[in-house]
Write an enzyme that holds these catalytic residues in place. Sequence first.
Site, mmCIF file in Angstrom:
data_model
loop_
_atom_site.group_PDB
_atom_site.id
_atom_site.type_symbol
_atom_site.label_atom_id
_atom_site.label_comp_id
_atom_site.label_asym_id
_atom_site.label_seq_id
_atom_site.Cartn_x
_atom_site.Cartn_y
_atom_site.Cartn_z
ATOM 1 C CG ASP A 47 -1.390 -58.795 -134.367
ATOM 2 O OD1 ASP A 47 -0.792 -58.224 -135.538
ATOM 3 O OD2 ASP A 47 -2.885 -58.544 -134.559
ATOM 4 C CG ASP A 64 -7.342 -49.763 -136.888
ATOM 5 O OD1 ASP A 64 -7.210 -50.134 -138.006
ATOM 6 O OD2 ASP A 64 -6.545 -49.227 -135.748
#
Length: 257
Positions: free
Chosen positions: A8, A131
Amino acid sequence: MLIIPAIDLKDGHCVRLKQGVMENVTVFSEDPAAMARHWLDQGARRLHLVDLNGAFAGKPKNELAIRDIVDAIGDEIPTQLGGGIRDLETIERYLDDGITYIIIGTAAVKTPGFLHDACNAFPGHIMVGLDAKDGKVAVNGWSKVTGHDVVDLAKKFEDYGVEAIIYTDIGRDGMLSGVNLKATLELARALTIPVIASGGVSSLDDVKALCEMEPEGIAGAITGRAIYEGTLDFKVAQELADELSTQSSPRDTTILF
């Protein structure tokens, strides 16, 4: 089943967030390209990249770091990238740079026509990242929860021709609390395309449980904080997944191999 290391990116660094909150950040490396090589050397067969700044800004923000990662690993393993990808030009640029799969999240939910166009323009290269919090899809870097049901949207996007669904349980992401097995399995059973689990993958027990569900269509598991903090040994996890995968007869998950 593949165990997929996550890198990330925030401000050019390799980080992890807790529950998607930008302020709850831990920096694990200031050299994401070196981290990519590390996971490659550990036996990774795919990398999961996220432009966190891009996810919040709605446009790419870590392109230099992403190019450095691609340069570092060459064409040795595939990469999948999400975060701030909202137009066809950005997709084309990333694919030209060497990214293998593009993950569309917020834009798929807000402008499904764009996702449809992307699947037509770049067949075989588009995934969707869904998500969720309590079964409802979140957008804009997880900052807004919609009323959309995960399974309903996933079935719609499957019809568009996406390659796979990456399912993240926001409440478990970065918390080392284990995977939401029930929700992940429910989604996989509703689809014919592969599902990649994310959020909370933190132990060999999680890996074993997901491998047991591989025949239902769960083809991979993304892990981040656990492999950076050492609660999960990546190499051991992938070896376990390989061993258990030979004992099952999975649905078509060849996308990941």
